[in-house]
Design a protein around this motif. Structure first.
Motif, PDB file in Angstrom:
ATOM      1  N   LYS A   8       0.823  -1.202   0.000  1.00  0.00           N
ATOM      2  CA  LYS A   8       0.000   0.000   0.000  1.00  0.00           C
ATOM      3  C   LYS A   8       0.857   1.251   0.000  1.00  0.00           C
ATOM      4  O   LYS A   8       2.003   1.251   0.456  1.00  0.00           O
ATOM      5  CB  LYS A   8      -0.950  -0.014   1.193  1.00  0.00           C
ATOM      6  CG  LYS A   8      -1.940  -1.169   1.091  1.00  0.00           C
ATOM      7  CD  LYS A   8      -2.947  -1.160   2.197  1.00  0.00           C
ATOM      8  CE  LYS A   8      -3.913  -2.329   1.990  1.00  0.00           C
ATOM      9  NZ  LYS A   8      -4.893  -2.403   3.049  1.00  0.00           N
TER      10      LYS A   8
ATOM     11  N   GLN B 277      -4.496   4.565  -8.884  1.00  0.00           N
ATOM     12  CA  GLN B 277      -3.679   3.879  -7.885  1.00  0.00           C
ATOM     13  C   GLN B 277      -4.613   3.344  -6.804  1.00  0.00           C
ATOM     14  O   GLN B 277      -5.310   4.110  -6.142  1.00  0.00           O
ATOM     15  CB  GLN B 277      -2.646   4.859  -7.296  1.00  0.00           C
ATOM     16  CG  GLN B 277      -1.451   4.210  -6.635  1.00  0.00           C
ATOM     17  CD  GLN B 277      -1.735   3.707  -5.232  1.00  0.00           C
ATOM     18  OE1 GLN B 277      -2.347   4.384  -4.415  1.00  0.00           O
ATOM     19  NE2 GLN B 277      -1.274   2.506  -4.953  1.00  0.00           N
ATOM     20  N   ASN B 278      -4.664   2.020  -6.646  1.00  0.00           N
ATOM     21  CA  ASN B 278      -5.581   1.362  -5.709  1.00  0.00           C
ATOM     22  C   ASN B 278      -4.814   0.779  -4.525  1.00  0.00           C
ATOM     23  O   ASN B 278      -3.681   0.339  -4.683  1.00  0.00           O
ATOM     24  CB  ASN B 278      -6.331   0.230  -6.416  1.00  0.00           C
ATOM     25  CG  ASN B 278      -7.084   0.702  -7.638  1.00  0.00           C
ATOM     26  OD1 ASN B 278      -7.648   1.781  -7.652  1.00  0.00           O
ATOM     27  ND2 ASN B 278      -7.089  -0.111  -8.676  1.00  0.00           N
ATOM     28  N   ASN B 279      -5.459   0.727  -3.365  1.00  0.00           N
ATOM     29  CA  ASN B 279      -4.849   0.177  -2.150  1.00  0.00           C
ATOM     30  C   ASN B 279      -5.824  -0.766  -1.469  1.00  0.00           C
ATOM     31  O   ASN B 279      -6.805  -0.307  -0.873  1.00  0.00           O
ATOM     32  CB  ASN B 279      -4.468   1.309  -1.185  1.00  0.00           C
ATOM     33  CG  ASN B 279      -3.361   2.159  -1.744  1.00  0.00           C
ATOM     34  OD1 ASN B 279      -2.197   1.853  -1.555  1.00  0.00           O
ATOM     35  ND2 ASN B 279      -3.715   3.216  -2.452  1.00  0.00           N
TER      36      ASN B 279
ATOM     37  N   GLN C 111      -7.436  -3.397  -5.808  1.00  0.00           N
ATOM     38  CA  GLN C 111      -6.023  -3.693  -6.027  1.00  0.00           C
ATOM     39  C   GLN C 111      -5.870  -5.192  -6.240  1.00  0.00           C
ATOM     40  O   GLN C 111      -6.320  -5.988  -5.429  1.00  0.00           O
ATOM     41  CB  GLN C 111      -5.186  -3.249  -4.824  1.00  0.00           C
ATOM     42  CG  GLN C 111      -3.698  -3.464  -5.016  1.00  0.00           C
ATOM     43  CD  GLN C 111      -2.880  -3.007  -3.809  1.00  0.00           C
ATOM     44  OE1 GLN C 111      -3.413  -2.759  -2.742  1.00  0.00           O
ATOM     45  NE2 GLN C 111      -1.577  -2.909  -3.999  1.00  0.00           N
ATOM     46  N   GLU C 112      -5.230  -5.571  -7.334  1.00  0.00           N
ATOM     47  CA  GLU C 112      -5.074  -6.991  -7.661  1.00  0.00           C
ATOM     48  C   GLU C 112      -3.673  -7.511  -7.366  1.00  0.00           C
ATOM     49  O   GLU C 112      -3.503  -8.674  -7.069  1.00  0.00           O
ATOM     50  CB  GLU C 112      -5.402  -7.206  -9.143  1.00  0.00           C
ATOM     51  CG  GLU C 112      -6.791  -6.738  -9.503  1.00  0.00           C
ATOM     52  CD  GLU C 112      -7.702  -7.849  -9.940  1.00  0.00           C
ATOM     53  OE1 GLU C 112      -7.217  -8.945 -10.230  1.00  0.00           O
ATOM     54  OE2 GLU C 112      -8.906  -7.596  -9.988  1.00  0.00           O
TER      55      GLU C 112
ATOM     56  N   ASP D 298      -0.363  -7.048  -4.953  1.00  0.00           N
ATOM     57  CA  ASP D 298       0.015  -6.463  -3.665  1.00  0.00           C
ATOM     58  C   ASP D 298       1.399  -5.813  -3.709  1.00  0.00           C
ATOM     59  O   ASP D 298       2.305  -6.182  -2.964  1.00  0.00           O
ATOM     60  CB  ASP D 298      -0.040  -7.521  -2.556  1.00  0.00           C
ATOM     61  CG  ASP D 298      -1.460  -7.963  -2.262  1.00  0.00           C
ATOM     62  OD1 ASP D 298      -2.380  -7.155  -2.425  1.00  0.00           O
ATOM     63  OD2 ASP D 298      -1.643  -9.122  -1.866  1.00  0.00           O
TER      64      ASP D 298
ATOM     65  N   VAL E  66       2.596  -1.639  -4.650  1.00  0.00           N
ATOM     66  CA  VAL E  66       2.107  -0.329  -5.095  1.00  0.00           C
ATOM     67  C   VAL E  66       2.389  -0.152  -6.578  1.00  0.00           C
ATOM     68  O   VAL E  66       3.479  -0.468  -7.063  1.00  0.00           O
ATOM     69  CB  VAL E  66       2.778   0.802  -4.275  1.00  0.00           C
ATOM     70  CG1 VAL E  66       2.504   2.166  -4.898  1.00  0.00           C
ATOM     71  CG2 VAL E  66       2.287   0.764  -2.834  1.00  0.00           C
TER      72      VAL E  66
END
Length: 135
Positions: free
Chosen positions: A51, A83-85, A91-92, A94, A96
């Motif tokens: 993340k 940008q997903n967390n 988020q696929e 793990d 960043v």
């Protein structure tokens, strides 16, 4: 997920090939192998962290400038930076990563919809004070 099992860490180490677009001592950019449009690329820090808050600030500082360079190089007038967390945030992988996704037409690129809600101004004021107090 450990750094040894991370697909992006394996790409950084050269154990898995990629279509490399840019590399510095802190950041790597490469084409996405499941692109939403022509030029869809990933920009990742070389340090493993699932993340955003787990990555050193000096590496984070390079992510958006590299995405901007990609935007200029691809020449797309419209594009998304994503940008997903965490899993709930879609988020696929793990590690960043920032997606640069050109948006050449309504049919190509990222397709999103925002569920609009009426703002609770008193609630927003309280939340703002709460967050500011923790910064």
């Amino acid at each position: 997920m450990s750094a040894t099992a991370c697909i992006f860490c394996k790409i950084v180490k050269g154990e898995i090939p990629c279509f490399k677009l840019f590399e510095s001592t802190k950041v790597l950019a490469f084409l996405d192998i499941q692109p939403l449009s022509r030029g869809h690329a990933m920009v990742i820090p070389k340090t493993h962290g699932a993340k955003l808050h787990e990555i050193p600030d000096d590496e984070l500082a390079e992510l958006l400038p590299v995405a901007a360079k990609l935007a200029r190089a691809v020449g797309s007038a419209d594009y998304n930076i994503l940008q997903n967390n965490g899993r709930l945030a879609h988020q696929e992988v793990d590690h960043v990563h920032v997606h640069f996704i050109p948006k050449p037409s309504a049919e190509e690129g990222l397709i999103v919809g925002w569920p609009a809600t009426k703002a609770d101004m008193d609630g927003l004021k309280g939340l703002a004070e709460e967050v500011k107090g923790k910064l």
